[in-house]
Design a protein around this motif. Structure first.
Motif, PDB file in Angstrom:
ATOM      1  N   SER A   1      12.050 -49.645   4.323  1.00 16.80           N
ATOM      2  CA  SER A   1      11.041 -49.642   3.170  1.00 16.80           C
ATOM      3  C   SER A   1      10.703 -50.922   2.552  1.00 16.80           C
ATOM      4  O   SER A   1       9.762 -50.708   1.859  1.00 16.80           O
ATOM      5  N   SER A   2      11.217 -51.867   3.030  1.00 15.01           N
ATOM      6  CA  SER A   2      10.978 -53.259   2.366  1.00 15.01           C
ATOM      7  C   SER A   2      10.067 -53.997   3.155  1.00 15.01           C
ATOM      8  O   SER A   2       9.909 -53.473   4.227  1.00 15.01           O
ATOM      9  N   ASP A   3       9.601 -55.271   2.984  1.00 12.65           N
ATOM     10  CA  ASP A   3       8.599 -56.089   3.781  1.00 12.65           C
ATOM     11  C   ASP A   3       9.402 -57.454   4.443  1.00 12.65           C
ATOM     12  O   ASP A   3       9.213 -57.494   5.283  1.00 12.65           O
ATOM     13  N   VAL A   4      10.223 -57.834   3.648  1.00  5.36           N
ATOM     14  CA  VAL A   4      10.748 -59.295   4.055  1.00  5.36           C
ATOM     15  C   VAL A   4      12.200 -59.210   3.437  1.00  5.36           C
ATOM     16  O   VAL A   4      12.620 -58.839   2.214  1.00  5.36           O
ATOM     17  N   PHE A   5      13.166 -59.639   4.265  1.00  8.17           N
ATOM     18  CA  PHE A   5      14.678 -59.722   4.023  1.00  8.17           C
ATOM     19  C   PHE A   5      14.878 -61.275   3.721  1.00  8.17           C
ATOM     20  O   PHE A   5      14.568 -62.165   4.369  1.00  8.17           O
ATOM     21  N   VAL A   6      15.284 -61.612   2.340  1.00  7.00           N
ATOM     22  CA  VAL A   6      15.673 -62.845   1.909  1.00  7.00           C
ATOM     23  C   VAL A   6      17.130 -63.128   1.940  1.00  7.00           C
ATOM     24  O   VAL A   6      17.740 -62.363   1.332  1.00  7.00           O
ATOM     25  N   PHE A   7      17.734 -64.169   2.353  1.00  6.58           N
ATOM     26  CA  PHE A   7      18.814 -64.611   2.536  1.00  6.58           C
ATOM     27  C   PHE A   7      19.192 -65.915   2.380  1.00  6.58           C
ATOM     28  O   PHE A   7      19.133 -66.910   3.209  1.00  6.58           O
TER      29      PHE A   7
ATOM     30  N   PRO B   1       4.401 -50.498  -5.491  1.00  7.23           N
ATOM     31  CA  PRO B   1       4.567 -50.110  -4.017  1.00  7.23           C
ATOM     32  C   PRO B   1       3.623 -51.053  -3.229  1.00  7.23           C
ATOM     33  O   PRO B   1       3.905 -51.357  -1.693  1.00  7.23           O
ATOM     34  N   GLU B   2       2.410 -51.525  -3.979  1.00  5.07           N
ATOM     35  CA  GLU B   2       1.432 -52.174  -3.164  1.00  5.07           C
ATOM     36  C   GLU B   2       1.716 -53.607  -2.960  1.00  5.07           C
ATOM     37  O   GLU B   2       1.148 -54.211  -2.103  1.00  5.07           O
ATOM     38  N   LYS B   3       2.833 -53.989  -3.555  1.00  3.50           N
ATOM     39  CA  LYS B   3       2.887 -55.628  -3.607  1.00  3.50           C
ATOM     40  C   LYS B   3       4.141 -55.717  -2.314  1.00  3.50           C
ATOM     41  O   LYS B   3       4.734 -54.718  -2.261  1.00  3.50           O
ATOM     42  N   LYS B   4       4.189 -56.944  -1.818  1.00  2.00           N
ATOM     43  CA  LYS B   4       5.262 -57.294  -0.978  1.00  2.00           C
ATOM     44  C   LYS B   4       6.588 -57.311  -1.465  1.00  2.00           C
ATOM     45  O   LYS B   4       6.853 -58.034  -2.395  1.00  2.00           O
TER      46      LYS B   4
END
Length: 379
Positions: free
Chosen positions: A267-273, A197-200
Motif C-alpha cells: 500500500s506504499s509507494d517507495v521503500f527507503v533504506f 493517501p493522495e501523497k507519495k
C-alpha cells in the motif's frame, strides 16, 4: 538427518535472521528431517513440528528492547541429549559462544552463519575502539566451524579478508506468496499516510536503531510537501526518532507482521533504506516482491540487489545532500511506476526453497552425508 540450530534470536522475535531460519526449518521438516532449535527462552517452544529448547534470557544494559541468553552449560546437556548429525550456530556471539564451544567439545560437525555487522555498528555507539577486539572474537568463533555462511558476496569477501575460513554465500530468498502487490489495501494506506493517501507514501521497515540512519529521511519531508513517511518497526532508538521527526508527516506503527506487514508494503509507494551497514537487507526483497521501487545506499550488499535506475535508485552516502535529491526523483510518477514494475519482476519467482535446499546441501556436505539423500533423511 538430525539438525540442531543454536541461535541468538528466534520466535516470537521477527527480523531477517528469524525469517530466514523459519523458512529453512519449514523446508527441512517438509523434506523429512528432524530439527531442534536452541534459543533464548521467549515463551515459544514449538515451530511447525520443530521443538524449541529455551535458554533463560534477560535484557542487557546496552540493549533494553530485546532479551538475550547468556552462555550456559545447559546447551551442552541439550546437544548431548539430542545427539545431532550437524550443529548450525547462527550469528554466534553470546548464547552462540556456548553452541560453538560445546559442539566442538562433543565432536559434532558444525556450520556457522554470519548475519550482523556488529563491528561496523560500534561506530554508531561511539565504541569504535573495540572494533579490532570484536573482529578477533567473531573470527575465533567462526573458525571453529567447518563451514561459514555469509548472506552476500560483499560480506563473504570481507570475512575472507579478515581471516575467516571456508566462507560461502548463502543465497537470498523471500516469501513471494506473502509479499505481493495484490496485498494493496486502501484502509492501510490511509492509516500509514495519516489521512493523506493522495501523497507519495515513503516506507521504512526495520529495527529502529542508530545504525539504520533513519534520521536522513527527515530532510525529504522538510524539502517537499509531496511525501509522507511511515516507519514500521521498533527498537532502542524509537523515542529519539519520534522526537527527531516531530512536526513532520511521519507515522510510527510499531511492529507489524504477516498479512499486516504485507499490506503495508503493497500500500506504499517507495521503500527507503538509508542504512550502509547491512549484510543483506531482507526487507529490500520483501519491498521488491511487493512492487515497491527502492532508494538505498551505494553499499556492497545493497548493490547486489538494487540496480540503479532499473529497480530502484542508489544514493551516494558520502554526499549528505544526495539522499534527499535521490528520493525526490520519485516525484516523477512515470519513473516510480517503471522502477516498481522492474522491482517486482526481479524477485517475483524467487521464493525460499532455493536457499533452503542450498542450506541442506551444506549440512549434508559438512556431516559427511553428501550424495546419500536417503541416509541424510534418517532421523
Amino acid at each position: 538427518m538430525k539438525i540442531a540450530i543454536v541461535t541468538e534470536t528466534f520466535l516470537p522475535s521477527t527480523d531477517g535472521v528469524v525469517t530466514r531460519l523459519t523458512a529453512s526449518i519449514r523446508y527441512l521438516m517438509k523434506e523429512g528431517h528432524d530439527v531442534r532449535v536452541i534459543a533464548p527462552d521467549l515463551g515459544v517452544y514449538e515451530f511447525e513440528g520443530a521443538k524449541i529448547d529455551g535458554v533463560p534470557a534477560r535484557t542487557l544494559p546496552f540493549y533494553r528492547s530485546k532479551q538475550f541468553a547468556l552462555p550456559n552449560s545447559v546447551v551442552r546437556k541439550l546437544l548431548k541429549a539430542y545427539d545431532p548429525d550437524i550443529v548450525h550456530v547462527v550469528n554466534p556471539a553470546i548464547l552462540g559462544l556456548s553452541g560453538v564451544y560445546y559442539a566442538e567439545k562433543l565432536g559434532y560437525p558444525m556450520v556457522a552463519s554470519y548475519h550482523t555487522n556488529v563491528a561496523t555498528y560500534l561506530d554508531y555507539y561511539h565504541l569504535s575502539i573495540f572494533k579490532g577486539l570484536i573482529w578477533w572474537y567473531f573470527r575465533k568463533l567462526h573458525n571453529k566451524a567447518a563451514l561459514n555462511l555469509a548472506t552476500s558476496q560483499t560480506v563473504q569477501k570481507e570475512l575472507t579478508k579478515r581471516g575467516f575460513h571456508h566462507v560461502h554465500v548463502w543465497q537470498r530468498g523471500v516469501d513471494t506468496d506473502m509479499f505481493t502487490p495484490d496485498k494493496y489495501d486502501a484502509e492501510m494506506r490511509d492509516r500509514l499516510s495519516d489521512g493523506h493517501p493522495e501523497k507519495k507514501l515513503l516506507l521504512f521497515v526495520g529495527r529502529l536503531a542508530p545504525e539504520k540512519e533513519i534520521e536522513k529521511i527527515k530532510s525529504v519531508l522538510e524539502e517537499s510537501d509531496e511525501f509522507v513517511l511511515a516507519i514500521v518497526g521498533d527498537g532502542p532508538h524509537r523515542l529519539a526518532l519520534e522526537k527527531h521527526f516531530s512536526g513532520t508527516n511521519t507515522f510510527f506503527t510499531g511492529y507489524m507482521h504477516g498479512e499486516q506487514l504485507a499490506k503495508a508494503y503493497a500500500s506504499s509507494d517507495v521503500f527507503v533504506f538509508p542504512s550502509t551497514t547491512e549484510t543483506l537487507g531482507l526487507v529490500i526483497m520483501e519491498a521488491m516482491a511487493s512492487g515497491l521501487p527502492l532508494v538505498a545506499a551505494k553499499s556492497g550488499p545493497t548493490c547486489e540487489q538494487v540496480e540503479d535506475n532499473y529497480n530502484g535508485l542508489l544514493y551516494d552516502p558520502e554526499n549528505p545532500a544526495d539522499f534527499t535529491a535521490t528520493v525526490r526523483q520519485f516525484e516523477d510518477e512515470t519513473l516510480r511506476r517503471r522502477l516498481a514494475q522492474s522491482a517486482h519482476k526481479e524477485v517475483s519467482e524467487m521464493g525460499w526453497e532455493g536457499q533452503s535446499e542450498q542450506l541442506l546441501h551444506f549440512y549434508q556436505e559438512v556431516a559427511g552425508l553428501e550424495g546419500n539423500n536417503e541416509k541424510a533423511k534418517l532421523t
